[in-house]
Design an enzyme around this catalytic site. Structure first.
Site, PDB file in Angstrom:
ATOM      1  CD  GLN A 132      -1.222  -0.004   3.694  1.00 26.67           C
ATOM      2  OE1 GLN A 132      -1.632  -1.126   4.000  1.00 26.67           O
ATOM      3  NE2 GLN A 132      -1.585   1.091   4.355  1.00 26.67           N
ATOM      4  CB  CYS A 138      -4.896  -1.163   5.385  1.00 20.56           C
ATOM      5  SG  CYS A 138      -5.895  -0.229   6.568  1.00 20.56           S
ATOM      6  CG  HIS A 283      -3.422  -2.901   9.310  1.00 21.16           C
ATOM      7  ND1 HIS A 283      -3.225  -1.997   8.286  1.00 21.16           N
ATOM      8  CD2 HIS A 283      -2.776  -4.036   8.934  1.00 21.16           C
ATOM      9  CE1 HIS A 283      -2.490  -2.565   7.333  1.00 21.16           C
ATOM     10  NE2 HIS A 283      -2.218  -3.796   7.696  1.00 21.16           N
ATOM     11  CG  ASN A 307      -0.044  -6.496   6.604  1.00 21.96           C
ATOM     12  OD1 ASN A 307      -0.919  -5.685   6.291  1.00 21.96           O
ATOM     13  ND2 ASN A 307       0.782  -6.286   7.605  1.00 21.96           N
TER      14      ASN A 307
END
Length: 340
Positions: A132, A138, A283, A307
């Site tokens: 990102q 996110c 997150h 992630n």
């Protein structure tokens, strides 16, 4: 009841005088800067070096304790090494619960067979790890990940979807581009818009731009989206029967910032930190499976978490997060997935 998240980015400057650097780390510092493309002006160099050295020493202490059996995972220096924990929270991890929303709650098939381990990467549901960058997006990466998996389930084709499309175009649903958003708002945008462009046709820029959605380049659609029952067994059942699921976690701790799964060690590398909150979520991530280390009865169960911080974080961009340990880091507090 289902909590909404919202992210707002701030900038924080360091104004304290930097101590003298440890000269024995000069070569390491130079290699780290080169590896991550770090360039500083003369005034900033000393301050960032000081932060980096403190992080290095913290990581080294943690890993010494790991070797003594005090932790289940290692830490490693990464691209976030020149950020204080406070800066890290404000630059990348500032999702905030604002309100509760009503929503459809997913009920898994009554007699569904739930295996003890699942990894949707092995079934072709998951695109490569993305990054990102310095954009608080996110939420967009979590949403595209869940939607990519559902489109694969429907069509048999894995197509990377455009986070930039979401960053630029979903403001009327409540998102604020690189200043934050929510996975549910992203799903709502795709539903309202009648489509979402592919990554190839609408590439990621890590900044706010004007909306450039092109219907002819759409590679996905959403008919509705479902929330997951706020319990780990509900998340497990959903992941097992549906595919990858969007979720939110507390990623504010230093141990999360520098998490690194140990390879070829006795300990399994499962992230567990008693200070990780199950309520203060900040997150968005993607749950792509779950499993266990050793025997299932050893209580070393984990969630496989994708992630959006690139492949240099964690283990090639993934984390093994402790499972069935009181909803660790809030992994089951706010989870959802789209229906296509």
């Amino acid at each position: 009841m289902h909590p909404s998240l919202f992210l707002a980015a701030l900038c924080l400057g360091i104004t304290t005088a930097a101590p003298q650097p440890d000269q024995s780390l000069d070569a390491h510092w130079s290699r780290w800067k080169a590896a991550h493309g770090k360039l500083y002006d003369e005034d900033e160099e000393g301050e960032r070096r000081s932060v980096w050295e403190r992080n290095m020493k913290m990581i080294e202490l943690h890993n010494q304790e790991y070797s003594q059996g005090k932790h289940s995972f290692m830490m490693a220096m990464n691209a976030f090494g020149d950020l204080t924990s406070e800066e890290f929270k404000q630059v990348l991890n500032d999702l905030k619960i604002q309100k509760h929303e009503e929503g459809n709650v997913f009920q898994a098939p009554l007699f569904a067979e739930i295996p003890s381990s699942v990894d949707w990467r092995e079934k072709g549901y998951v695109t490569p790890v993305k990054d990102q960058g310095q954009c608080q997006s996110c939420w967009a990466f979590s949403a595209t990940g869940a939607l990519e998996g559902q489109m694969f389930r429907k069509t048999g084709k894995l197509v990377s979807l455009s986070e930039q499309n979401l960053v630029d175009c979903s403001r009327s649903q409540g998102n604020e581009g690189c200043r934050g958003g929510l996975m549910d708002y992203a799903f709502q945008y795709v539903k309202d818009n009648g489509g979402l462009d592919s990554e190839e046709s609408y590439p990621y820029l890590a900044r706010n731009e004007s909306c450039k959605y092109r219907p002819e380049k759409s590679a996905a659609n959403v008919t509705t989206f479902w929330h997951v029952l706020n319990k780990e067994d509900g998340l497990m059942t959903t992941v097992a029967t549906v595919g990858p699921v969007s979720a939110a976690v507390d990623s504010s701790l230093d141990s999360f910032q520098f998490y690194k799964k140990a390879l070829n060690f006795t300990f399994p590398g499962i992230y567990y930190d008693p200070n990780c909150s199950s309520e203060s979520l900040n997150h968005g991530v993607l749950v792509v499976g779950y499993g266990f280390e050793g025997a299932e009865s050893d209580n070393k169960k984990y969630w496989i978490v994708k992630n959006s911080w690139g492949t240099n974080w964690g283990t090639q961009g993934y984390m093994l997060l402790a499972k069935d340990r009181d909803n660790h880091c809030g992994i089951a507090t706010m989870a959802s997935f789209p229906v296509v």
